[in-house]
Every structure is written in C-alpha cells, then in structure tokens.
Design an enzyme around this catalytic site. Structure first.
Site, mmCIF file in Angstrom:
data_model
loop_
_atom_site.group_PDB
_atom_site.id
_atom_site.type_symbol
_atom_site.label_atom_id
_atom_site.label_comp_id
_atom_site.label_asym_id
_atom_site.label_seq_id
_atom_site.Cartn_x
_atom_site.Cartn_y
_atom_site.Cartn_z
ATOM 1 N N LYS A 52 0.837 -1.211 0.000
ATOM 2 C CA LYS A 52 0.000 0.000 0.000
ATOM 3 C C LYS A 52 0.869 1.257 0.000
ATOM 4 O O LYS A 52 0.678 2.158 -0.804
ATOM 5 C CB LYS A 52 -0.899 0.018 1.235
ATOM 6 C CG LYS A 52 -1.578 1.360 1.467
ATOM 7 C CD LYS A 52 -2.431 1.376 2.711
ATOM 8 C CE LYS A 52 -1.739 1.847 3.965
ATOM 9 N NZ LYS A 52 -1.518 3.288 4.098
ATOM 10 N N ASN A 53 1.836 1.294 0.904
ATOM 11 C CA ASN A 53 2.614 2.529 1.066
ATOM 12 C C ASN A 53 3.582 2.790 -0.082
ATOM 13 O O ASN A 53 4.087 3.895 -0.227
ATOM 14 C CB ASN A 53 3.374 2.524 2.401
ATOM 15 C CG ASN A 53 2.441 2.833 3.553
ATOM 16 O OD1 ASN A 53 1.261 3.104 3.352
ATOM 17 N ND2 ASN A 53 2.964 2.789 4.771
ATOM 18 N N CYS B 83 -5.001 13.669 12.421
ATOM 19 C CA CYS B 83 -5.583 12.345 12.217
ATOM 20 C C CYS B 83 -5.436 11.582 13.514
ATOM 21 O O CYS B 83 -4.816 12.065 14.465
ATOM 22 C CB CYS B 83 -4.932 11.624 11.056
ATOM 23 S SG CYS B 83 -3.264 11.110 11.385
ATOM 24 N N ARG C 203 0.640 15.171 12.564
ATOM 25 C CA ARG C 203 1.170 14.916 11.229
ATOM 26 C C ARG C 203 1.155 16.136 10.305
ATOM 27 O O ARG C 203 0.468 16.146 9.278
ATOM 28 C CB ARG C 203 0.393 13.771 10.569
ATOM 29 C CG ARG C 203 0.510 12.493 11.321
ATOM 30 C CD ARG C 203 -0.256 11.400 10.617
ATOM 31 N NE ARG C 203 0.616 10.495 9.923
ATOM 32 C CZ ARG C 203 0.194 9.401 9.285
ATOM 33 N NH1 ARG C 203 -1.066 9.095 9.228
ATOM 34 N NH2 ARG C 203 1.031 8.609 8.695
ATOM 35 N N PRO C 204 1.924 17.147 10.653
ATOM 36 C CA PRO C 204 1.981 18.322 9.769
ATOM 37 C C PRO C 204 2.723 18.028 8.462
ATOM 38 O O PRO C 204 3.363 16.984 8.335
ATOM 39 C CB PRO C 204 2.762 19.340 10.608
ATOM 40 C CG PRO C 204 3.534 18.539 11.596
ATOM 41 C CD PRO C 204 2.790 17.255 11.818
ATOM 42 N N ASP D 245 4.697 1.239 11.991
ATOM 43 C CA ASP D 245 3.505 0.567 11.457
ATOM 44 C C ASP D 245 3.390 -0.890 11.921
ATOM 45 O O ASP D 245 2.390 -1.552 11.617
ATOM 46 C CB ASP D 245 3.499 0.621 9.924
ATOM 47 C CG ASP D 245 3.130 1.995 9.410
ATOM 48 O OD1 ASP D 245 2.735 2.857 10.213
ATOM 49 O OD2 ASP D 245 3.238 2.217 8.186
ATOM 50 N N ILE E 38 7.960 7.741 16.668
ATOM 51 C CA ILE E 38 7.620 8.419 15.403
ATOM 52 C C ILE E 38 6.362 9.281 15.542
ATOM 53 O O ILE E 38 6.337 10.428 15.132
ATOM 54 C CB ILE E 38 7.427 7.405 14.251
ATOM 55 C CG1 ILE E 38 8.624 6.447 14.162
ATOM 56 C CG2 ILE E 38 7.212 8.124 12.916
ATOM 57 C CD1 ILE E 38 9.949 7.074 13.792
ATOM 58 N N ARG F 112 -8.510 -0.107 4.722
ATOM 59 C CA ARG F 112 -7.623 0.851 4.042
ATOM 60 C C ARG F 112 -6.302 0.201 3.667
ATOM 61 O O ARG F 112 -5.642 0.647 2.727
ATOM 62 C CB ARG F 112 -7.330 2.050 4.958
ATOM 63 C CG ARG F 112 -8.474 3.034 5.074
ATOM 64 C CD ARG F 112 -8.023 4.248 5.859
ATOM 65 N NE ARG F 112 -6.674 4.612 5.456
ATOM 66 C CZ ARG F 112 -5.706 4.999 6.288
ATOM 67 N NH1 ARG F 112 -5.938 5.094 7.562
ATOM 68 N NH2 ARG F 112 -4.516 5.298 5.834
#
Ligand code: UD1
Length: 420
Positions: free
Chosen positions: A22-23, A115, A120-121, A305, A327, A397
């Site tokens: 996905k990523n 989110c 998460r800028p 993740d 993170i 997702r």
C-alpha cells in the site's frame, strides 16, 4: 459499518500470498501525474486507499482504473485541485502537491489536518518546495502553491527523515531545472521503489535507500509498466499471526530483505523464521514466546507501522517488554482495547510497559486506525472466545481481503454488516 467476528484460539496453518505494498503503491500511482504518457502498474493491492488515489487522479483529469491487480493511468489534461472531501479520507493525497507543481506550476490541495495517530503536519514538504521556488498561501483550508517560472533544483536538508516529504520532493525534483540534493531523507524501501519507478520513466535519481538522494532534473518523464513491491507491513502482520496463534505459516512474496528489524525482534521473541525456496516459514520456537523491548525508528529501524501488532505478540509472551514509540505521538490507542481483552499494559508518555503471559479473552473492541485495527484482529485470533472488531473500515484501508486470507489458513473470522 462492518465488523469482524473472530472465534479465537485456532493455530493458523497454511500458505498466504503477500499483496503489493500500500505505502509504495500510493506515491507511485500518484507519481503518474508527473509522467507524460500512459503508465501501467501491476501487483497493486485492492484497497480503499488505492481506490481513493485513483479517484483523486480522476478528479485531476487522469483516466485511471483498477482491474485485478493492474492500474492503467492514461495521459490527459491535468487539473490542479485536490478537494477536502477526498484529502480528509486519506492524508497521502498531499503527495500530489510535488508532481502537480512540477507539471502545472500550480496546485491547490486541501490541508490534511490532524488524524487519529497524531498531528502529522506537512511543514517539511512545504519548506522544501519553497526552496525549489514555490510560493504558498493558505486559502480557505487549501494550500495554494504556485511556481510560474517552474521548480528549480535546490539543496535541501530535512529536519527529520519524513517518508511523505521525501516522496513529494523526489517527484517534484525529477522535473525541476538542474540538480536537487536531498539530505537526511527517509530510507524506507517504499522510497526506493518510488525512485526505481521514476527512473524507469527516465528520471535521473541516485542514492535512494541512503540518507542522501541526488536528482538531475529532466525535461519529461515517459510511460512504462511497473510492478509494485510486496507489502512488508502486511507480511509482518502475518508473521505475528503465526506467533500469537501458535501456528505455522508460509508466506509467499514476503519481502524479507526489507524486514530485518522486525524479523530480528520476532526471532529474539522466540519465533523461528526461515527462508525456504517456497517462501518464508514462521512458527513459535519450542521455548515459547518471551518479552523483548522495542523502539520504533525510521527505516532501517523497527517500523512504527508494526508497533501495535508486535504489542499483541508481547501480550502473549512470557515476561515483560517495553515498547517505545518514537515516530508518532498518540499511537497507543489500541492499548485500552487490548486491556479490555485482558492484557496488562501501562502507558506512560511515549512508552508502554507490557506484562505478558496472560490469556487474552474475546471482547467487543473498536479499531481507531489501520494498524490498531490489525492488532485487534491478531488479539482476537489469539484470544479465548469471541471477539468483535468494530470499525474495520480502518483495516480495509490497508489489508487486502484480510478475512479471506486468514480464513484460508484456518482462522474463524467473518465479516458482519451492521447498522450504525
Ligand atoms: C508514512 C506512512 C505511514 C508510516 C509513516 C512512518 C504512507 C502512505 N504512510 O507516513 O504508514 O507510519 O510514514 O513510517 O507511506 N512530520 C512533520 N512534518 C512534516 C512531515 C512529517 O512534523 O512535514 C512528522 C509527522 O508528524 C510524524 C513524523 O514526522 O510525527 C513521521 O511522518 P512521515 O515520515 O512524514 O510519515 P507519513 O509520510 O505521513
């Protein structure tokens, strides 16, 4: 809203094929914006985020569709606006900013906002593009960027090796005038895959996978056919599934060379992981599982993740373990749900102390984000009795046909539809 109903306690046994990443697929399909001709992608996972990316390309004027594991993106007149309704469902939409500025000299992308797993800028994306000559203003919730004279190569040093930031600037730099040098970049395998795709289209990128990337800008990128790499996070999730159920799984297409940090920790925790000609074979060792400490770090460190899934393994292991999340702030939302299933976990700031060895028991739980949802599915597979994982749209997702893949190796899991 769909849920998963899981009857736990069944050791999983059999073979699972790992899907495309996905990523990697998200930025690579987005990079088609920067390409002049038609592009074909294969090994694309059938996921909600991929469909959202295709929708975004459609809105931007590119004909694109997923058929089987293939996405064909046709060349066409490009628009410049990524609307809020789409960006709010997928933060990665902001990755169209770099290629749009490079191709059109203008882009209007809704600001992603917060989110579930942190603020998460995108400040580093913007300041790097500013160094390349773009100017930004915030216009009614939209980042409006222009660079009438085109993007120019620049020397950019990221404060933190941001994955999305590196990807966005890489796409922009391919078509910028002159050389761009990117320092302190992210080294994730998905970035290497993106760079390899862009090079297959005629870009001149060197150094992907190291901390410094050099890009010589080219006039145009041409079309190609490209196979997306396999998903190391999906693969890692299945390795944990073998461990927490006391089963044995053979993973086909497992990108084990990109998974050293996870595989090392799984082995330290007592799992046996072997490379065989058929694939990667995983099971618990004879001594059982034991607690190990984990620190999440940018690649090649342990991936954030995989933090939630690994925590479930630690709940099932003997002894204590300390999980440090470096993170994202606020990425322990699975903890309270795991506690409801009988886990003993204490969070203090960005650390979680897990006292393992307790039997998990089935309960109704709710997923708060993609990997948290995957962790709850793993906990449900390990637990005694029935677990209902709600809000699995998060899981959809990022995991292709998860219930089908797990059922095929013996899991008692099914999707149930529910009224809100
Ligand atoms: C990507 C992955 C996500 C993974 C993450 C870290 C995709 C689609 N998503 O997300 O699954 O968890 O990498 O491996 O590939 N940050 C800033 N300013 C910026 C950019 C980032 O402060 O301009 C911060 C973020 O708030 C976060 C950290 O840096 O705390 C990591 O972000 P980043 O590496 O950019 O992750 P994403 O690309 O969003």
């Amino acid at each position: 809203m769909d849920s998963f109903l899981i009857e736990g306690g069944v050791p999983l046994k059999g073979t699972i094929a790992v899907s495309g990443s996905k990523n990697a697929a998200l930025p690579i399909i987005m990079a088609a914006i920067a390409v002049d001709d038609d592009v074909t992608f294969t090994n694309v996972p059938d996921l909600r985020d991929i469909k959202t990316t295709i929708k975004l390309l459609n809105i931007l004027g590119r004909e694109a569709a997923l058929s089987g594991d293939t996405v064909l993106v046709r060349n066409g007149e490009l628009g410049i606006e990524a609307p809020y309704d789409l960006v709010k469902t997928m933060r990665a939409s902001v990755l169209c900013l770099g290629p749009l500025l490079a191709r059109k000299g203008e882009a209007k992308v809704s600001l992603p906002g917060g989110c579930a797993i942190g603020a998460r800028p995108v400040d580093q994306h913007l300041s790097a593009l500013e160094k390349m000559g773009a100017k930004f203003e915030l216009d009614h919730g939209y980042i409006h960027g222009v660079c009438p004279e085109g993007l120019k190569g620049a020397h950019i040093r990221f404060d933190f090796p941001t994955v999305g930031g590196t990807e966005n600037i890489l796409m922009a730099a391919c078509l910028a005038q002159g050389e761009t040098i990117l320092e302190n970049v992210a080294r994730e395998p998905e970035i290497v895959d993106l760079a390899n795709f862009l090079n297959a289209c005629g870009a001149r990128i060197e150094g992907q996978g190291t901390t410094v990337i050099r890009v010589q800008g080219v006039e145009r990128l041409h079309g190609c056919s490209y196979a997306i790499m396999a998903d190391r996070i999906e693969a890692g999730t299945f390795l944990v599934a073998a461990g927490v159920t006391g089963g044995e799984l053979l993973l086909k297409n497992c990108p084990i060379d990109d998974m050293s940090a996870v595989v090392d920790k799984l082995r330290s925790a007592g799992m046996v992981i072997e490379e065989t000609p058929e694939g990667v074979l995983a099971r618990c060792g004879e001594q059982g599982l034991r607690g190990v400490d984990v620190n999440t770090r940018p690649h090649p460190g342990f991936p954030t993740d995989m933090q939630a899934q690994f925590m479930v393994l630690m709940c099932c292991a003997e002894g204590s373990s300390l999980m440090q999340e470096n993170i994202f702030e606020n990425r322990f939302m699975h903890v309270q749900e795991l506690v409801r299933m009988g886990a003993d976990i204490h969070v203090s700031g960005s650390s979680a102390m897990i006292r393992g060895g307790r039997k998990l028991t089935g309960a109704p739980v709710m997923s708060s984000d993609l990997r948290a949802g995957a962790a709850l599915v793993l906990a449900g597979l390990a637990a005694e009795g029935e677990t209902k994982v709600q809000r699995i749209y998060h899981v959809d997702r990022g995991y292709e046909r998860l219930a089908e893949k797990l059922s095929a190796v013996g899991a008692k899991i099914r999707r149930v539809k529910e009224e809100d």
